[in-house]
Design a protein around this motif. Structure first.
Motif, PDB file in Angstrom:
ATOM      1  N   GLY A   1      46.784  49.646  46.756  1.00  0.00           N
ATOM      2  CA  GLY A   1      45.636  50.226  46.093  1.00  0.00           C
ATOM      3  C   GLY A   1      45.229  49.548  44.805  1.00  0.00           C
ATOM      4  N   LYS A   2      45.892  48.442  44.473  1.00  0.00           N
ATOM      5  CA  LYS A   2      45.572  47.750  43.224  1.00  0.00           C
ATOM      6  C   LYS A   2      45.163  46.316  43.507  1.00  0.00           C
ATOM      7  N   GLN A   3      44.475  45.738  42.538  1.00  0.00           N
ATOM      8  CA  GLN A   3      44.077  44.342  42.665  1.00  0.00           C
ATOM      9  C   GLN A   3      45.266  43.420  42.432  1.00  0.00           C
ATOM     10  N   ARG A   4      45.181  42.239  43.042  1.00  0.00           N
ATOM     11  CA  ARG A   4      46.207  41.239  42.810  1.00  0.00           C
ATOM     12  C   ARG A   4      46.148  40.784  41.351  1.00  0.00           C
ATOM     13  N   GLU A   5      47.312  40.579  40.741  1.00  0.00           N
ATOM     14  CA  GLU A   5      47.347  40.174  39.347  1.00  0.00           C
ATOM     15  C   GLU A   5      48.362  39.060  39.142  1.00  0.00           C
ATOM     16  N   LEU A   6      48.057  38.232  38.143  1.00  0.00           N
ATOM     17  CA  LEU A   6      48.983  37.164  37.781  1.00  0.00           C
ATOM     18  C   LEU A   6      50.239  37.768  37.182  1.00  0.00           C
TER      19      LEU A   6
END
Length: 120
Positions: A42-47
């Motif tokens: 449910g979350k965006q991909r992040e560095l």
């Protein structure tokens, strides 16, 4: 074609540690940066973290001070040492690599991912 293979994920209790590894093969010499992204449901991909051949590093704000990235370019491998893990670190961690100056500029290659689960 560059191939990235991750290892080291698993289940750990909050406050614990894990180390992820990512080995690159095929066309490795074209790469300038490697590192990790993560994606939770449910979350965006992040560095998470990136490292260049000359040792410059980038970290996501949520992991600064807890995670450390390192690279052994002679072995085509990067490592992510994760400490003081929190339940919110639970995600699929993907190794990434690219030819850009820094990983945040956009990787061209992705690993299949390894699950990290932190229990409270």
């Amino acid at each position: 074609q560059v191939r990235l293979v991750e290892s080291g994920g698993g289940l750990v209790q909050a406050g614990g540690s894990l180390r992820l590894s990512c080995e690159a093969s095929g066309g490795f010499f074209s790469l300038n940066a490697m590192g990790w992204y993560r994606q939770a449901p449910g979350k965006q991909r992040e560095l998470v973290a990136g490292i260049t051949r000359d040792g410059r590093t980038d970290y996501g704000d949520s992991v600064k001070g807890r995670f450390t990235i390192s690279g052994d370019w002679a072995k085509n491998t990067v490592y992510l040492q994760m400490t003081t893990l929190k339940p919110e670190d639970t995600a699929v961690y993907h190794c990434a690599a690219g030819r850009a100056e820094r990983l945040v500029d956009g990787p061209q290659y992705w690993g299949q991912g390894t699950q990290v689960t932190v229990s409270s």
